[in-house]
Design a protein around this motif. Sequence first.
Motif, PDB file in Angstrom:
ATOM      1  N   TYR A 102       0.843  -1.208   0.000  1.00 33.28           N
ATOM      2  CA  TYR A 102       0.000   0.000   0.000  1.00 33.28           C
ATOM      3  C   TYR A 102       0.874   1.253   0.000  1.00 33.28           C
ATOM      4  CZ  TYR A 102      -5.033  -0.735   0.476  1.00 33.28           C
ATOM      5  OH  TYR A 102      -6.359  -0.974   0.217  1.00 33.28           O
ATOM      6  N   ARG A 170      -4.683  17.797  -2.896  1.00 32.41           N
ATOM      7  CA  ARG A 170      -4.791  17.449  -4.332  1.00 32.41           C
ATOM      8  C   ARG A 170      -3.430  17.516  -5.011  1.00 32.41           C
ATOM      9  NH1 ARG A 170      -9.125  21.192  -5.518  1.00 32.41           N
ATOM     10  NH2 ARG A 170     -11.107  20.224  -5.040  1.00 32.41           N
ATOM     11  N   VAL A 173      -1.339  14.538  -3.842  1.00 32.66           N
ATOM     12  CA  VAL A 173      -1.853  13.296  -4.440  1.00 32.66           C
ATOM     13  C   VAL A 173      -1.418  13.192  -5.905  1.00 32.66           C
ATOM     14  CG1 VAL A 173      -3.970  12.139  -5.216  1.00 32.66           C
ATOM     15  CG2 VAL A 173      -3.814  13.006  -2.874  1.00 32.66           C
ATOM     16  N   LYS A 174      -1.466  14.301  -6.618  1.00 30.58           N
ATOM     17  CA  LYS A 174      -1.076  14.304  -8.046  1.00 30.58           C
ATOM     18  C   LYS A 174       0.386  13.904  -8.212  1.00 30.58           C
ATOM     19  CE  LYS A 174      -1.071  17.253 -12.133  1.00 30.58           C
ATOM     20  NZ  LYS A 174      -1.259  18.628 -12.658  1.00 30.58           N
ATOM     21  N   GLU A 177       0.811  10.050  -5.858  1.00 29.28           N
ATOM     22  CA  GLU A 177      -0.109   8.970  -6.248  1.00 29.28           C
ATOM     23  C   GLU A 177      -0.302   7.901  -5.158  1.00 29.28           C
ATOM     24  OE1 GLU A 177       1.552   7.535  -9.903  1.00 29.28           O
ATOM     25  OE2 GLU A 177       0.690   9.181 -11.066  1.00 29.28           O
ATOM     26  N   ASP A 179      -2.374   5.240  -2.718  1.00 35.76           N
ATOM     27  CA  ASP A 179      -3.553   4.391  -2.918  1.00 35.76           C
ATOM     28  C   ASP A 179      -4.700   4.828  -2.012  1.00 35.76           C
ATOM     29  OD1 ASP A 179      -2.233   2.618  -4.739  1.00 35.76           O
ATOM     30  OD2 ASP A 179      -1.183   1.764  -3.008  1.00 35.76           O
ATOM     31  N   ILE A 180      -4.340   5.414  -0.867  1.00 36.93           N
ATOM     32  CA  ILE A 180      -5.351   5.765   0.124  1.00 36.93           C
ATOM     33  C   ILE A 180      -4.838   6.922   0.982  1.00 36.93           C
ATOM     34  CG2 ILE A 180      -4.538   4.163   1.932  1.00 36.93           C
ATOM     35  CD1 ILE A 180      -7.543   3.484   2.400  1.00 36.93           C
ATOM     36  N   GLU A 221     -13.114  11.136  -1.394  1.00 40.00           N
ATOM     37  CA  GLU A 221     -12.639  10.488  -2.629  1.00 40.00           C
ATOM     38  C   GLU A 221     -13.025  11.320  -3.849  1.00 40.00           C
ATOM     39  OE1 GLU A 221     -12.626   6.125  -4.848  1.00 40.00           O
ATOM     40  OE2 GLU A 221     -13.751   6.383  -2.978  1.00 40.00           O
ATOM     41  N   GLY A 225      -9.605  12.309  -5.302  1.00 42.42           N
ATOM     42  CA  GLY A 225      -9.331  11.273  -6.301  1.00 42.42           C
ATOM     43  C   GLY A 225      -8.920   9.916  -5.766  1.00 42.42           C
ATOM     44  N   VAL A 226      -8.706   9.783  -4.452  1.00 47.15           N
ATOM     45  CA  VAL A 226      -8.395   8.473  -3.854  1.00 47.15           C
ATOM     46  C   VAL A 226      -9.254   8.301  -2.598  1.00 47.15           C
ATOM     47  CG1 VAL A 226      -6.028   8.341  -4.732  1.00 47.15           C
ATOM     48  CG2 VAL A 226      -6.449   9.405  -2.515  1.00 47.15           C
ATOM     49  N   PRO A 227      -9.502   7.046  -2.171  1.00 47.92           N
ATOM     50  CA  PRO A 227     -10.320   6.827  -0.968  1.00 47.92           C
ATOM     51  C   PRO A 227      -9.731   7.524   0.254  1.00 47.92           C
ATOM     52  CG  PRO A 227      -9.983   4.762  -2.146  1.00 47.92           C
ATOM     53  CD  PRO A 227      -9.087   5.771  -2.794  1.00 47.92           C
TER      54      PRO A 227
END
Length: 317
Positions: A102, A170, A173-174, A177, A179-180, A221, A225-227
Amino acid sequence: MIEKYSIRTDLALEQKERFESDNVEVQGVVLEESYDEEREIRITTVKIETEKGAKTMGKPVGTYITMEAPNMAVPDEGYHEEVSKELMKFLQRFLDKDKKDYSVLVVGLGNRMVTPDALGPYVADNLNITRHIVKEYGKYAMGEEEVHLVSSIVPGVMAQTGMETVEIIRGVVKETEPDIIIAVDALAARSSKRLNRTIQIADTGINPGSGVGNHRNAITEETVGVPVIAIGVPTVVDAATIVNDTMENLIAALETSETLRGVGVVMQGYNAAEKYELVKELISPHLNGMFVTPKDIDETVKRISFTISEALNMLFA
């Protein structure tokens, strides 16, 4: 009538209790309870299954697990270790069991300078961060076959950054990347007995600042964009709540007084939400926006933050 009154709380359990006290059945909301006598931990799962139930509860569709552990406010290392293990088990429910490595981003929400709001940053301080090591040297540098990539960020608050927290996340995350996302934040409670003794886990994301009326954009999410799994501990209670609880005790005392019994009878005609609104009117404007926290909050927040970070360290070890 239901929508007119809103008791300020971030806990789904307390929203459900509010309707039960008014004998209102909420359609599309399922409640499950269990009690671990040995550890004295009460687990309540609130499942909001329909949009109608979500609208009534004022919370998104999803699962809300609440751990109530009265002894969590006590500096007992052994007990806190048990709480960490329980918390880890519940967090596992929201993870894909088949996924081996993960990549998780832990977001410590809140203001480090304000002690009752410093839970998220303190949790981030105690995490075992591994992403940079694995990226640099590979997972075998950790001496394990399976290695989770753990990274964290403490985005601060808008007054410090000039940016919405969700905008910062955001961007991270971009680039990274994950997963959670696991977001940790301090909450507001309806009941003072739950302060620093309760942990809520939800798979619905989080609205920073909502409990104290400071609504910011949601971290969910849909927005990042992710959980997003949210972990929260109530550290403050609305002043109106304390006055309301005092009034409840006064009404109970009036019932036993022969001369003042009539006053108690009149007050009993109000439901819980109406009493709360009456209290807010009585104490405004001076106390209406005030939130209260226990006097030992600095040491308690540090202790609970360590309990949560240990659960995350065990989960992603």
